[in-house]
Design a protein around this motif. Structure first.
Motif, PDB file in Angstrom:
ATOM      1  N   LEU A  25       0.845  -1.183   0.000  1.00 58.80           N
ATOM      2  CA  LEU A  25       0.000   0.000   0.000  1.00 58.80           C
ATOM      3  C   LEU A  25       0.887   1.242   0.000  1.00 58.80           C
ATOM      4  CD1 LEU A  25      -2.616  -1.197   2.668  1.00 58.80           C
ATOM      5  CD2 LEU A  25      -2.783  -1.350   0.171  1.00 58.80           C
ATOM      6  N   SER A  26       0.300   2.424  -0.183  1.00 55.52           N
ATOM      7  CA  SER A  26       1.106   3.647  -0.236  1.00 55.52           C
ATOM      8  C   SER A  26       0.627   4.640   0.818  1.00 55.52           C
ATOM      9  CB  SER A  26       1.033   4.281  -1.632  1.00 55.52           C
ATOM     10  OG  SER A  26      -0.299   4.631  -1.958  1.00 55.52           O
ATOM     11  N   ASP A  27       1.565   5.429   1.332  1.00 53.80           N
ATOM     12  CA  ASP A  27       1.286   6.476   2.315  1.00 53.80           C
ATOM     13  C   ASP A  27       1.764   7.793   1.723  1.00 53.80           C
ATOM     14  OD1 ASP A  27       0.865   8.058   4.495  1.00 53.80           O
ATOM     15  OD2 ASP A  27       2.331   7.095   5.795  1.00 53.80           O
ATOM     16  N   ALA A  28       0.969   8.357   0.812  1.00 54.08           N
ATOM     17  CA  ALA A  28       1.402   9.518   0.044  1.00 54.08           C
ATOM     18  C   ALA A  28       1.681  10.729   0.921  1.00 54.08           C
ATOM     19  CB  ALA A  28       0.343   9.865  -1.008  1.00 54.08           C
ATOM     20  N   ASP A  29       0.925  10.887   1.998  1.00 47.74           N
ATOM     21  CA  ASP A  29       1.085  12.058   2.860  1.00 47.74           C
ATOM     22  C   ASP A  29       1.965  11.793   4.076  1.00 47.74           C
ATOM     23  OD1 ASP A  29      -0.613  13.558   1.195  1.00 47.74           O
ATOM     24  OD2 ASP A  29      -2.389  12.786   2.227  1.00 47.74           O
ATOM     25  N   ASN A  30       2.516  10.584   4.166  1.00 49.64           N
ATOM     26  CA  ASN A  30       3.362  10.207   5.306  1.00 49.64           C
ATOM     27  C   ASN A  30       2.669  10.479   6.639  1.00 49.64           C
ATOM     28  OD1 ASN A  30       5.760   9.098   6.338  1.00 49.64           O
ATOM     29  ND2 ASN A  30       6.620  11.136   6.724  1.00 49.64           N
ATOM     30  N   ASP A  31       1.367  10.159   6.679  1.00 45.50           N
ATOM     31  CA  ASP A  31       0.592  10.407   7.893  1.00 45.50           C
ATOM     32  C   ASP A  31       0.084   9.118   8.535  1.00 45.50           C
ATOM     33  OD1 ASP A  31      -1.235   9.627   6.018  1.00 45.50           O
ATOM     34  OD2 ASP A  31      -2.507  11.415   6.173  1.00 45.50           O
ATOM     35  N   GLY A  32       0.604   7.984   8.070  1.00 45.85           N
ATOM     36  CA  GLY A  32       0.197   6.706   8.645  1.00 45.85           C
ATOM     37  C   GLY A  32      -1.101   6.164   8.092  1.00 45.85           C
ATOM     38  N   ILE A  33      -1.678   6.849   7.079  1.00 48.75           N
ATOM     39  CA  ILE A  33      -2.896   6.369   6.411  1.00 48.75           C
ATOM     40  C   ILE A  33      -2.466   5.731   5.105  1.00 48.75           C
ATOM     41  CG2 ILE A  33      -5.182   6.936   5.567  1.00 48.75           C
ATOM     42  CD1 ILE A  33      -4.775   7.430   8.560  1.00 48.75           C
ATOM     43  N   TRP A  34      -2.572   4.416   5.045  1.00 44.83           N
ATOM     44  CA  TRP A  34      -2.084   3.659   3.888  1.00 44.83           C
ATOM     45  C   TRP A  34      -3.264   3.330   2.974  1.00 44.83           C
ATOM     46  CZ3 TRP A  34       3.142   2.649   3.302  1.00 44.83           C
ATOM     47  CH2 TRP A  34       3.930   2.974   4.404  1.00 44.83           C
ATOM     48  N   THR A  35      -3.065   3.496   1.669  1.00 50.32           N
ATOM     49  CA  THR A  35      -4.156   3.311   0.720  1.00 50.32           C
ATOM     50  C   THR A  35      -3.720   2.485  -0.479  1.00 50.32           C
ATOM     51  OG1 THR A  35      -3.617   5.357  -0.466  1.00 50.32           O
ATOM     52  CG2 THR A  35      -5.187   5.525   1.366  1.00 50.32           C
ATOM     53  N   GLY A  36      -4.702   1.927  -1.156  1.00 46.85           N
ATOM     54  CA  GLY A  36      -4.497   1.222  -2.414  1.00 46.85           C
ATOM     55  C   GLY A  36      -5.733   1.381  -3.275  1.00 46.85           C
ATOM     56  N   THR A  37      -5.547   1.505  -4.583  1.00 45.65           N
ATOM     57  CA  THR A  37      -6.656   1.697  -5.515  1.00 45.65           C
ATOM     58  C   THR A  37      -6.789   0.488  -6.430  1.00 45.65           C
ATOM     59  OG1 THR A  37      -6.277   4.082  -5.501  1.00 45.65           O
ATOM     60  CG2 THR A  37      -7.607   3.203  -7.301  1.00 45.65           C
ATOM     61  N   ALA A  38      -8.035   0.034  -6.599  1.00 46.67           N
ATOM     62  CA  ALA A  38      -8.325  -1.115  -7.466  1.00 46.67           C
ATOM     63  C   ALA A  38      -7.455  -2.317  -7.098  1.00 46.67           C
ATOM     64  CB  ALA A  38      -8.146  -0.754  -8.942  1.00 46.67           C
ATOM     65  N   VAL A  39      -7.479  -2.667  -5.829  1.00 45.50           N
ATOM     66  CA  VAL A  39      -6.689  -3.791  -5.327  1.00 45.50           C
ATOM     67  C   VAL A  39      -7.494  -5.079  -5.480  1.00 45.50           C
ATOM     68  CG1 VAL A  39      -5.540  -4.787  -3.317  1.00 45.50           C
ATOM     69  CG2 VAL A  39      -5.533  -2.309  -3.664  1.00 45.50           C
ATOM     70  N   PRO A  40      -6.984  -6.067  -6.230  1.00 44.16           N
ATOM     71  CA  PRO A  40      -7.722  -7.332  -6.377  1.00 44.16           C
ATOM     72  C   PRO A  40      -7.554  -8.206  -5.133  1.00 44.16           C
ATOM     73  CG  PRO A  40      -5.690  -7.423  -7.643  1.00 44.16           C
ATOM     74  CD  PRO A  40      -5.770  -6.045  -7.061  1.00 44.16           C
ATOM     75  N   MET A  41      -8.642  -8.562  -4.515  1.00 47.72           N
ATOM     76  CA  MET A  41      -8.641  -9.464  -3.353  1.00 47.72           C
ATOM     77  C   MET A  41      -9.192 -10.815  -3.799  1.00 47.72           C
ATOM     78  SD  MET A  41      -7.417  -7.626  -0.818  1.00 47.72           S
ATOM     79  CE  MET A  41      -7.918  -8.485   0.677  1.00 47.72           C
ATOM     80  N   GLN A  42      -8.423 -11.889  -3.519  1.00 47.30           N
ATOM     81  CA  GLN A  42      -8.794 -13.215  -3.996  1.00 47.30           C
ATOM     82  C   GLN A  42      -9.948 -13.825  -3.204  1.00 47.30           C
ATOM     83  OE1 GLN A  42      -7.275 -14.495  -6.768  1.00 47.30           O
ATOM     84  NE2 GLN A  42      -6.328 -12.481  -6.837  1.00 47.30           N
ATOM     85  N   GLY A  43     -10.125 -13.369  -1.974  1.00 48.78           N
ATOM     86  CA  GLY A  43     -11.149 -13.935  -1.106  1.00 48.78           C
ATOM     87  C   GLY A  43     -10.561 -14.978  -0.169  1.00 48.78           C
TER      88      GLY A  43
END
Length: 490
Positions: free
Chosen positions: A39-57
């Motif tokens: 995941l990425s923390d663009a603002d370096n604030d501890g909030i990690w994000t990901g876009t269109a992440v495929p989850m297998q289940g």
């Protein structure tokens, strides 16, 4: 008081974000426990994000820096799906359960709060037809929503089609082709296939046949007897490519052994050397000189073979850290027969631990019970409470999984002398209040990062060049007694 609390929160927050990387891992996220999705923390604030992440289940966790020292799961029962609060409670049974789909992900590394929102579901891709014996077809998996794969599939003679969200597609080529027609049937050949893949965007598919793998076994009076031609050998080895073969936990007595192919004597290999050598066609018998339970490897092309005892170690945050694959473990047990493994004076703190073999995770044993129990492959972590922290002698039976931890001495004793590391925590310099033959510094992954030899009592020792964090100092005194102590570098 309020100011101190805010400073503490800021310190914890900063510690998580310096050179940090939070990722998703597990069969429910990336398809396995060996692959991370960063995941990425663009603002370096501890909030990690990901876009269109495929989850297998299925099961997954969040973890920090691709290590198991800090991993967030469902230990407190609050990590529901698709939103919840994950925590760092140890154990293999505290996974979060994902529903298959493509999601935008948000994770707060300070609070453990997470959410999975939006996104389209993963297409359901199956192989169906008369060549498939499974009534519901063979289900494919994907990591990129375009290429779908199934591994280790077995087909019978017949025809097949790909079902993509219930719509059938086929072609006329085999083992490769393009599934662009809704009426054509793929003519399939009976056999085993390493992989079957399809790109649902282009329709291109590939059936990859499994290699022909001749049977190879270990025979001889040292491993159970000399069979005649045509008699199915007991000690069959396994192989995925017909070249490299292995057989674990082979009980051997003093005697002779050879390798032979296809349960017959027309192809056999031998060499007098033990425990390793180069077998040749009709070569001499291997002279097993020491009884024991060995892991055996054999290369059918070169004839190279090896009889060995696996290395087994105790790992986990209770025993120094969770190492990655390939990192040499610190708390290694010893054996004389490949069955009973022992170690003395292992220092345990409150936390979780497991046994693992050969510095890797493909073979590991666990069970929540402590100080004794029966560990199983991929079992839950052994849980050491704060009251149980101390120094132990450890035994493990590799065949049955039975283990036992026996208290030897308190965590503050070293041989007959009380000792300590001062200061602890340290900003760079520390001392041991006893003469020692050796002091080895290990990081949380089990890597040896520094060694001091023949240090005098209260001699200043420098670790100024090491990064801030938790380390373990394995000290050997002048009588060769060993003890491990946690050291914090600020």
């Amino acid at each position: 008081m309020k100011t101190k609390l805010l400073l503490l929160i800021a310190f914890v927050f900063t510690a998580i974000n310096i050179n940090a990387q939070v990722s998703l891992i597990g069969p429910g996220a990336t398809g396995s426990w060996g692959t991370d999705y960063n995941l990425s923390d663009a603002d370096n604030d501890g909030i990690w994000t990901g876009t269109a992440v495929p989850m297998q289940g299925g099961f997954f966790k969040f973890r920090l820096n691709a290590l198991w020292d800090t991993a967030w799961g469902n230990g407190n029962g609050a990590a529901t799906w698709p939103t919840g609060i994950a925590d760092t409670t140890p154990g293999t049974d505290n996974n979060i359960t994902a529903v298959a789909g493509v999601y935008d992900v948000t994770f707060n590394a300070t609070t453990g709060a997470f959410s999975f929102t939006g996104g389209a579901p993963i297409p359901v891709v199956k192989l169906v037809g008369s060549a498939v014996t499974a009534a519901d077809g063979l289900l494919f998996s994907t990591s990129d929503l375009a290429n779908f794969t199934i591994s280790n599939a077995t087909l019978v003679s017949g025809t097949a089609q790909f079902s993509i969200d219930g719509v059938l597609y086929g072609g006329l080529g085999f083992p490769t082709g393009s599934a662009l027609s809704t009426t054509e049937l793929i003519p399939s050949t009976a056999g085993s296939y390493t992989t079957i893949t399809i790109n649902i965007t282009s329709g291109e598919y590939v059936f990859t046949p499994a290699p022909l793998i001749p049977a190879v076994s270990v025979i001889g009076d040292g491993v159970g007897g000399w069979p005649q031609d045509g008699v199915t050998d007991v000690n069959q080895m396994t192989s995925t490519d017909g070249v490299a073969y292995k057989l674990d936990k082979l009980a051997c007595t003093v005697g002779s052994a050879k390798f032979r192919q296809s349960n017959g004597w027309s192809v056999n290999w031998g060499d007098s050397a033990f425990p390793s050598g180069i077998g040749t066609q009709d070569g001499s018998n291997i002279a097993i000189s020491a009884a024991g339970t060995y892991d055996v490897t054999f290369n059918r092309l070169t004839g190279a073979y090896n009889f060995s005892f696996p290395t087994i170690a105790l790992v986990g945050d209770a025993a120094g850290g969770w190492p990655q694959d390939g990192v040499n473990d610190v708390n290694v047990l010893t054996t004389t027969d490949g069955v009973t493994y022992t170690a003395s004076n292992i220092a345990l703190t409150a936390g979780a631990c497991k046994f693992r073999a050969n510095n890797g995770w493909s073979v590991n044993w666990g069970n929540p019970a402590f100080p004794s129990g029966t560990a199983t492959q991929d079992g839950s972590n052994m849980l050491v409470s704060a009251a149980d922290a101390g120094t132990y002698d450890v035994t493990l039976n590799r065949i049955t999984g039975a283990y036992n931890f026996t208290t030897t001495m308190s965590v503050n004793q070293f041989g007959e002398t009380s000792f300590s590391l001062v200061p602890n925590p340290t900003k760079g310099m520390f001392a041991i209040n006893a003469d020692v033959a050796k002091a080895e510094i290990f990081n949380l992954t089990g890597q040896l990062v520094k060694t001091f030899n023949n240090a005098a009592a209260n001699e200043s020792l420098s670790i100024s060049e090491l990064n801030q964090g938790i380390y373990f100092v394995k000290v050997t005194d002048l009588n060769l007694n060993e003890k491990t102590i946690k050291l914090i570098k600020e």
